[in-house]
Design a protein around this motif. Structure first.
Motif, PDB file in Angstrom:
ATOM      1  N   ALA A 189       1.030  -0.764   0.226  1.00  0.00           N
ATOM      2  CA  ALA A 189       0.320  -0.204   0.208  1.00  0.00           C
ATOM      3  C   ALA A 189       0.482   1.559  -0.153  1.00  0.00           C
ATOM      4  O   ALA A 189       0.409   2.089  -0.608  1.00  0.00           O
ATOM      5  N   MET A 190       1.942   1.679   1.002  1.00  0.00           N
ATOM      6  CA  MET A 190       2.845   2.186   0.917  1.00  0.00           C
ATOM      7  C   MET A 190       3.374   2.537  -0.665  1.00  0.00           C
ATOM      8  O   MET A 190       3.650   4.217  -0.843  1.00  0.00           O
ATOM      9  N   LEU A 191       4.228   1.040  -0.908  1.00  0.00           N
ATOM     10  CA  LEU A 191       5.163   2.058  -2.361  1.00  0.00           C
ATOM     11  C   LEU A 191       3.407   2.142  -3.729  1.00  0.00           C
ATOM     12  O   LEU A 191       3.957   2.840  -4.384  1.00  0.00           O
ATOM     13  N   GLU A 192       2.335   1.435  -3.506  1.00  0.00           N
ATOM     14  CA  GLU A 192       1.118   2.312  -4.739  1.00  0.00           C
ATOM     15  C   GLU A 192       0.716   3.698  -3.769  1.00  0.00           C
ATOM     16  O   GLU A 192       0.957   4.404  -5.453  1.00  0.00           O
ATOM     17  N   THR A 193       0.817   3.968  -3.253  1.00  0.00           N
ATOM     18  CA  THR A 193       0.581   5.273  -2.732  1.00  0.00           C
ATOM     19  C   THR A 193       1.711   6.564  -3.158  1.00  0.00           C
ATOM     20  O   THR A 193       1.309   7.514  -3.855  1.00  0.00           O
ATOM     21  N   LYS A 194       3.418   5.943  -2.979  1.00  0.00           N
ATOM     22  CA  LYS A 194       3.686   6.691  -3.327  1.00  0.00           C
ATOM     23  C   LYS A 194       4.139   7.001  -5.302  1.00  0.00           C
ATOM     24  O   LYS A 194       4.624   7.603  -5.415  1.00  0.00           O
ATOM     25  N   VAL A 195       4.137   6.094  -5.893  1.00  0.00           N
ATOM     26  CA  VAL A 195       3.524   5.725  -7.152  1.00  0.00           C
ATOM     27  C   VAL A 195       2.531   6.858  -7.697  1.00  0.00           C
ATOM     28  O   VAL A 195       2.427   7.968  -9.048  1.00  0.00           O
ATOM     29  N   ILE A 196       1.329   7.218  -6.303  1.00  0.00           N
ATOM     30  CA  ILE A 196       0.064   7.176  -7.105  1.00  0.00           C
ATOM     31  C   ILE A 196       0.402   9.088  -6.525  1.00  0.00           C
ATOM     32  O   ILE A 196       0.273  10.013  -7.957  1.00  0.00           O
ATOM     33  N   ILE A 197       1.146   9.375  -5.532  1.00  0.00           N
ATOM     34  CA  ILE A 197       1.396  10.360  -5.335  1.00  0.00           C
ATOM     35  C   ILE A 197       2.501  11.248  -6.492  1.00  0.00           C
ATOM     36  O   ILE A 197       1.991  12.360  -7.212  1.00  0.00           O
ATOM     37  N   LYS A 198       3.384  10.463  -6.705  1.00  0.00           N
ATOM     38  CA  LYS A 198       4.517  11.317  -7.318  1.00  0.00           C
ATOM     39  C   LYS A 198       3.910  11.568  -9.070  1.00  0.00           C
ATOM     40  O   LYS A 198       4.054  12.515  -9.438  1.00  0.00           O
ATOM     41  N   SER A 199       2.835   9.788  -9.432  1.00  0.00           N
ATOM     42  CA  SER A 199       2.471  10.414 -10.894  1.00  0.00           C
ATOM     43  C   SER A 199       1.470  11.222 -11.187  1.00  0.00           C
ATOM     44  O   SER A 199       1.017  12.460 -11.884  1.00  0.00           O
ATOM     45  N   TYR A 200       0.522  11.501  -9.571  1.00  0.00           N
ATOM     46  CA  TYR A 200      -0.428  12.557  -9.925  1.00  0.00           C
ATOM     47  C   TYR A 200       0.507  14.387  -9.537  1.00  0.00           C
ATOM     48  O   TYR A 200       0.080  15.009 -11.009  1.00  0.00           O
ATOM     49  N   LEU A 201       1.162  14.549  -8.841  1.00  0.00           N
ATOM     50  CA  LEU A 201       1.694  15.798  -8.929  1.00  0.00           C
ATOM     51  C   LEU A 201       2.984  15.912  -9.486  1.00  0.00           C
ATOM     52  O   LEU A 201       2.925  17.398 -10.536  1.00  0.00           O
ATOM     53  N   ILE A 202       3.718  14.958 -10.286  1.00  0.00           N
ATOM     54  CA  ILE A 202       3.850  15.802 -11.714  1.00  0.00           C
ATOM     55  C   ILE A 202       3.377  15.822 -12.603  1.00  0.00           C
ATOM     56  O   ILE A 202       3.815  16.441 -13.355  1.00  0.00           O
ATOM     57  N   GLY A 203       2.425  14.993 -12.258  1.00  0.00           N
ATOM     58  CA  GLY A 203       1.859  15.426 -13.591  1.00  0.00           C
ATOM     59  C   GLY A 203       0.315  16.184 -13.632  1.00  0.00           C
ATOM     60  O   GLY A 203       0.739  17.085 -14.841  1.00  0.00           O
ATOM     61  N   LEU A 204       0.744  16.765 -12.525  1.00  0.00           N
ATOM     62  CA  LEU A 204      -0.541  18.034 -13.121  1.00  0.00           C
ATOM     63  C   LEU A 204       0.566  19.026 -12.745  1.00  0.00           C
ATOM     64  O   LEU A 204       0.942  20.455 -13.532  1.00  0.00           O
ATOM     65  N   LEU A 205       1.673  19.335 -12.712  1.00  0.00           N
ATOM     66  CA  LEU A 205       3.661  19.955 -13.215  1.00  0.00           C
ATOM     67  C   LEU A 205       3.419  20.306 -14.580  1.00  0.00           C
ATOM     68  O   LEU A 205       3.464  20.941 -14.974  1.00  0.00           O
ATOM     69  N   ILE A 206       3.317  19.319 -15.134  1.00  0.00           N
ATOM     70  CA  ILE A 206       3.612  19.064 -16.809  1.00  0.00           C
ATOM     71  C   ILE A 206       2.250  19.144 -17.180  1.00  0.00           C
ATOM     72  O   ILE A 206       1.937  20.226 -18.258  1.00  0.00           O
ATOM     73  N   GLN A 207       0.887  19.339 -16.497  1.00  0.00           N
ATOM     74  CA  GLN A 207       0.398  19.947 -17.438  1.00  0.00           C
ATOM     75  C   GLN A 207      -0.157  21.297 -16.923  1.00  0.00           C
ATOM     76  O   GLN A 207      -0.393  21.550 -18.355  1.00  0.00           O
ATOM     77  N   ILE A 208       0.094  22.026 -15.856  1.00  0.00           N
ATOM     78  CA  ILE A 208       0.203  23.424 -16.293  1.00  0.00           C
ATOM     79  C   ILE A 208       1.157  24.146 -17.478  1.00  0.00           C
ATOM     80  O   ILE A 208       0.874  25.071 -17.818  1.00  0.00           O
ATOM     81  N   THR A 209       2.138  23.751 -17.229  1.00  0.00           N
ATOM     82  CA  THR A 209       2.905  23.767 -17.951  1.00  0.00           C
ATOM     83  C   THR A 209       2.618  23.910 -19.926  1.00  0.00           C
ATOM     84  O   THR A 209       2.299  24.449 -20.399  1.00  0.00           O
ATOM     85  N   TYR A 210       1.896  22.530 -19.821  1.00  0.00           N
ATOM     86  CA  TYR A 210       1.376  22.175 -21.478  1.00  0.00           C
ATOM     87  C   TYR A 210       0.149  23.143 -21.702  1.00  0.00           C
ATOM     88  O   TYR A 210       0.083  23.646 -22.746  1.00  0.00           O
ATOM     89  N   VAL A 211      -0.223  23.106 -20.464  1.00  0.00           N
ATOM     90  CA  VAL A 211      -1.596  23.724 -21.453  1.00  0.00           C
ATOM     91  C   VAL A 211      -1.827  25.715 -20.851  1.00  0.00           C
ATOM     92  O   VAL A 211      -2.323  26.091 -22.051  1.00  0.00           O
TER      93      VAL A 211
END
Length: 383
Positions: A189-211
């Protein structure tokens, strides 16, 4: 030991939800910076490990992570403030354009109703007085909001430093909380939580940039004034699921109205936002963030509004990753698995009323539903 009746279990669950909500409302000034710092610490963990591998002292490695974060926040703040400064510089022209639109609106009201210009002016005067009274009350709250924001930003780097410094101690505490037989599930659960948080927040930064780049570039090519400001505002508001995009559209229209006496640019702005949003929702964002854990639209909307009512804007921004983490925990708990089903997007194609198998909490049934809905299950390989 005698097992508790099902009614008692459900009552305790609801009581627990109420107590968590109450605690969040009372202590949101401390809890929300801590949650934000936790998410940022997860994202900054690879940077911290990068410096540690190069023999940097632990304190200096954490300091470098915080410095990089401050540089990013400072860059975003500078860019946004420069765009606002350009808007303020055009204020005389904005006032002129607003007068043109108000006169056009007044003529249209005269044409479709018996509401005369004098009555319109009286109505505007009354509403202006009410608005001034409301604004004076709002200013008192604004001072408190600014001070709360300063406290939030002041606590954030302190929390990030301490979370990274004591990460091993905190992990040990989590494992000691559960019996040893549950440790494999806790680790997963902790490993999956880490993956989710990283993919979500890094994805949001990329999303802000390309939008920002995509929408700002299209609006600049069309010739819309304050194109970058409209793009930046929409990019940040778009982070709030469902609600933010609507507010971003409205602000884009208002900024276009104030910068142009014509109505045609509004159509261009709305069409451009719709095009960028279509690319974002259907092509770009799914590829960046992926489908590690999918939250159904009902759970997302209710979560966003609930987060906003409990903890303000920061609660709206953090609602989705918190719900995603809760789903990961619930899916691995026999006691709370039904809550994971409620939040998830593993929609059965048939009704549990007619298919008894779908009433079961068996893991094989869950895996079958995940395959039907094309949901990837994260695990150790993704970590």
């Amino acid at each position: 030991m005698k097992e508790l009746p099902i009614t008692v279990k459900r009552s305790l669950e609801l009581l627990g939800l109420f107590l968590v909500g109450t605690l969040l409302v009372i202590g949101k000034g401390i809890i929300m910076p801590l949650l934000m710092a936790f998410f940022i610490s997860i994202v900054m963990l690879p940077v911290f490990q990068f410096f540690r591998k190069r023999k940097f002292p632990e304190a200096l490695s954490i300091g470098m992570c915080i410095l990089i974060l401050l540089i990013i926040i400072g860059g975003i703040t500078w860019f946004f403030s420069s765009q606002v400064a350009n808007l303020v510089a055009d204020f005389p022209q904005i006032r002129k354009n607003v007068s043109v639109h108000l006169n056009s609106l007044s003529r249209w009201i005269n044409d479709v109703s018996n509401f005369s210009t004098t009555e319109q002016l009286d109505f505007i005067r009354d509403q202006s007085n009410k608005l001034l009274n409301f604004a004076s009350a709002l200013l008192g709250g604004a001072a408190g909001s600014v001070s709360s924001m300063l406290v939030f930003m002041g606590l954030l780097p302190i929390y990030i430093y301490l979370l990274l410094f004591y990460k091993n101690l905190l992990l040990r505490f989590v494992f000691l909380w559960f019996p040893e037989s549950h440790h494999p599930k806790v680790k997963e659960a902790m490993l999956e939580t880490k993956v989710i948080i990283k993919s979500y927040l890094i994805g949001l930064l990329i999303q802000i940039t390309y939008v920002t780049v995509l929408l700002g570039g299209i609006l600049m090519i069309i010739g819309i004034k304050h194109a970058l400001l409209i793009a930046v505002i929409f990019a940040f508001l778009n982070l709030i699921p469902y609600v933010g995009a609507l507010i971003g559209n409205l602000l884009g229209v208002l900024l276009t109205l104030t910068s142009s006496p014509d109505l045609l640019p509004i159509i261009y702005v709305l069409a451009s936002i719709a095009f960028v949003q279509f690319l974002d929702n259907n092509i770009l964002m799914p590829r960046i963030v992926g489908s590690k854990v999918r939250i159904n639209a009902l759970g997302a909307i209710v979560g966003v509004f609930l987060g906003g009512s409990l903890a303000g804007i920061s609660g709206m921004f953090l609602a989705l990753p918190i719900i995603a983490i809760l789903k990961v925990v619930f899916d691995r708990s026999e006691m709370f698995r039904h809550w994971g089903v409620l939040l998830g997007d593993e929609r059965p194609l048939q009704s549990p009323m007619t298919v008894p198998e779908l009433r079961s909490a068996d893991e094989k049934v869950q895996e079958k539903l995940e395959k039907q809905n094309k949901i990837k299950h994260t695990g150790k390989k993704d970590a």
